[in-house]
Design a protein around this motif. Structure first.
Motif, short mmCIF file in Angstrom:
data_model
loop_
_atom_site.label_atom_id
_atom_site.label_comp_id
_atom_site.label_asym_id
_atom_site.label_seq_id
_atom_site.Cartn_x
_atom_site.Cartn_y
_atom_site.Cartn_z
N UNK A 93 0.82 -1.21 0.00
CA UNK A 93 0.00 0.00 0.00
C UNK A 93 0.86 1.26 0.00
N UNK A 94 1.91 1.28 0.80
CA UNK A 94 2.75 2.48 0.88
C UNK A 94 3.47 2.72 -0.43
N UNK A 95 4.01 1.66 -1.04
CA UNK A 95 4.66 1.82 -2.35
C UNK A 95 3.66 2.23 -3.41
N UNK A 96 2.43 1.68 -3.33
CA UNK A 96 1.38 2.07 -4.27
C UNK A 96 1.02 3.53 -4.13
N UNK A 97 0.95 4.00 -2.89
CA UNK A 97 0.62 5.41 -2.64
C UNK A 97 1.72 6.33 -3.17
N UNK A 148 -7.29 6.57 -1.57
CA UNK A 148 -7.64 5.17 -1.31
C UNK A 148 -6.51 4.45 -0.60
N UNK A 149 -5.27 4.62 -1.10
CA UNK A 149 -4.13 3.97 -0.47
C UNK A 149 -3.92 4.49 0.95
N UNK A 150 -4.17 5.77 1.17
CA UNK A 150 -4.06 6.33 2.52
C UNK A 150 -5.08 5.69 3.46
N UNK A 151 -6.32 5.54 2.96
CA UNK A 151 -7.39 4.97 3.79
C UNK A 151 -7.09 3.53 4.16
N UNK A 152 -6.71 2.70 3.17
CA UNK A 152 -6.47 1.29 3.48
C UNK A 152 -5.19 1.10 4.29
N UNK A 153 -4.29 2.09 4.26
CA UNK A 153 -3.06 1.99 5.05
C UNK A 153 -3.29 2.38 6.51
N UNK A 154 -4.20 3.33 6.75
CA UNK A 154 -4.35 3.87 8.10
C UNK A 154 -5.70 3.55 8.75
N UNK A 155 -6.62 2.94 8.01
CA UNK A 155 -7.92 2.59 8.58
C UNK A 155 -7.85 1.21 9.23
N UNK A 156 -8.04 1.16 10.56
CA UNK A 156 -7.97 -0.13 11.26
C UNK A 156 -9.15 -1.03 10.89
N UNK A 157 -10.33 -0.44 10.64
CA UNK A 157 -11.52 -1.25 10.32
C UNK A 157 -11.39 -1.90 8.94
N UNK A 198 2.70 4.12 9.47
CA UNK A 198 3.38 5.35 9.93
C UNK A 198 4.88 5.11 10.03
N UNK A 199 5.25 3.97 10.59
CA UNK A 199 6.67 3.65 10.75
C UNK A 199 7.37 3.54 9.41
N UNK A 200 6.69 2.91 8.44
CA UNK A 200 7.30 2.71 7.13
C UNK A 200 7.48 4.03 6.40
N UNK A 201 6.47 4.88 6.41
CA UNK A 201 6.55 6.14 5.69
C UNK A 201 7.50 7.13 6.37
N UNK A 202 7.67 7.02 7.68
CA UNK A 202 8.57 7.92 8.39
C UNK A 202 10.03 7.52 8.21
N UNK A 203 10.28 6.40 7.54
CA UNK A 203 11.65 6.06 7.15
C UNK A 203 11.97 6.91 5.92
N UNK A 204 12.35 8.17 6.18
CA UNK A 204 12.43 9.18 5.11
C UNK A 204 13.43 8.83 4.02
N UNK A 209 13.84 7.59 -1.54
CA UNK A 209 14.43 6.77 -2.60
C UNK A 209 13.35 6.18 -3.49
N UNK A 210 12.31 5.61 -2.88
CA UNK A 210 11.21 5.02 -3.65
C UNK A 210 10.53 6.08 -4.51
N UNK A 211 10.32 7.27 -3.93
CA UNK A 211 9.65 8.35 -4.66
C UNK A 211 10.48 8.80 -5.86
N UNK A 212 11.79 8.99 -5.67
CA UNK A 212 12.67 9.42 -6.75
C UNK A 212 12.69 8.38 -7.87
N UNK A 213 12.76 7.10 -7.50
CA UNK A 213 12.75 6.03 -8.50
C UNK A 213 11.46 6.06 -9.31
N UNK A 214 10.34 6.26 -8.63
CA UNK A 214 9.06 6.29 -9.33
C UNK A 214 8.95 7.50 -10.26
N UNK A 215 9.50 8.63 -9.85
CA UNK A 215 9.52 9.80 -10.74
C UNK A 215 10.32 9.49 -12.00
#
Length: 337
Positions: A93-97, A148-157, A198-204, A209-215
């Motif tokens: 989900x995080x990589x998709x986002x 959508x990716x934000x919701x499924x990543x952070x929504x506990x339900x 949160x932990x995964x995305x805060x690994x700046x 790196x993932x963002x730059x590669x995707x760009x």
């Protein structure tokens, strides 16, 4: 048609080298996004297997629409490294986002440039106006995909419901699964997925790196269409890189409203329309329909069909690896000490 295409291999060797090189560079770059995440999370991962994984993904994207098979396959592939359900889910989900965010950020400038020529779409008729509004809706869908990716990543339900479904699938195939009480404790009470996200995305460092590669991947994707069109047009004919880049960008965005495997016919329509309106092609000496059809064929060959040949073999090999993994308990030794 094939005579025209193959003839240019002799007169445009530099372009041929470019097309082959970047056709295989994209899967290599994409493989680094998963490899980087797994390494940072403390799991062993082979660079070769990650490369084969991404060639497999190209194959799955080519034969199925809307990632219906590709994303579930990603989950199983990541889990074969010993990653838990929640961490596998969050990683995908995080990589998709991040991928969707990179795509929207590189599309918005092209969208603005093309939108400034809306009067030209109106002058071109109803068909051009339809493509323009498909482009607008496609960009909105890309933006909503980020939400959508934000919701499924952070929504506990939602993560709880998805985990229940995933466990039913594992139970059906007689794989190791958790009880409903265990799933409830992990995803509702402990909020495991949202904390992992949160932990995964805060690994700046890794996120950047993932963002730059995707760009870079997105830039290569739309530059590829310019190279394909340059391949088709007569030798010495100068084309507008920015004009074709913008047209290819928004044409692919508009084409997302038609979720077919490959979507070659619909892409021909959207790309031909945008190029006709704002592609700055010399229409007096170029047959636009022939150029678009041939360039899309070249684009499909180098970005989809050629990597898919490797992807078929990769899919078989990696499936065997995954079956072996899921047929026995996961050992703690899979983790890097």
């Amino acid at each position: 048609m094939w005579n025209d295409i193959t003839h240019n291999a002799n007169v445009k060797p530099f372009l041929l080298t470019f097309l082959i090189f970047f056709a295989f560079l994209r899967p290599l770059l994409n493989s680094l996004t998963i490899l980087a995440r797994l390494k940072r999370m403390g799991f062993k991962s082979s660079f070769l297997q990650n490369v084969l994984y991404d060639f497999t993904m190209v194959f799955l994207w080519t034969i199925t629409p809307a990632n219906l098979v590709a994303d579930p396959y990603s989950l199983f592939w990541i889990k074969s490294h010993g990653v838990s359900n929640s961490k596998s889910f969050v990683l995908v989900c995080s990589n998709g986002m991040i991928c969707q965010t990179a795509q929207v950020m590189i599309t918005i400038p092209s969208f603005i440039v093309v939108s400034m020529q809306y009067h030209a779409f109106v002058a071109a008729g109803t068909e051009a106006i339809s493509v323009f509004w498909l482009m607008v809706i496609g960009l909105c869908i890309d933006t909503l995909s980020i939400v959508f990716f934000c919701v499924i990543s952070f929504s506990k339900n939602l993560s709880y419901l998805l985990s229940l479904m995933f466990n039913k699938i594992k139970k059906f195939f007689h794989l190791k699964y958790h009880t409903n009480e265990q799933v409830k404790e992990r995803y509702l009470n402990q909020k495991q997925v949202s904390r992992e996200a949160v932990k995964l995305l805060k690994d700046w460092k890794c996120t950047t790196l993932v963002f730059v590669i995707q760009i870079i991947v997105e830039f290569i994707t739309y530059s590829f269409m310019f190279a394909c069109i340059q391949w088709i047009v007569p030798v010495g004919e100068k084309l507008s890189f920015i004009g074709i880049f913008n047209c290819a960008n928004v044409a692919v965005t508009a084409n997302k409203m038609i979720p077919l495997p490959g979507s070659q016919v619909s892409l021909e329509w959207t790309l031909k329309t945008t190029l006709n309106v704002c592609g700055k092609l010399p229409k007096d000496i170029i047959d636009l329909t022939n150029v678009v059809n041939n360039s899309i064929l070249i684009n499909r060959f180098f970005t989809s069909y050629l990597p898919s040949l490797v992807g078929i073999a990769s899919f078989i090999w990696l499936t065997v690896i995954q079956v072996k993994h899921f047929s026995k308990p996961v050992k703690d030794s899979k983790r890097i000490k």
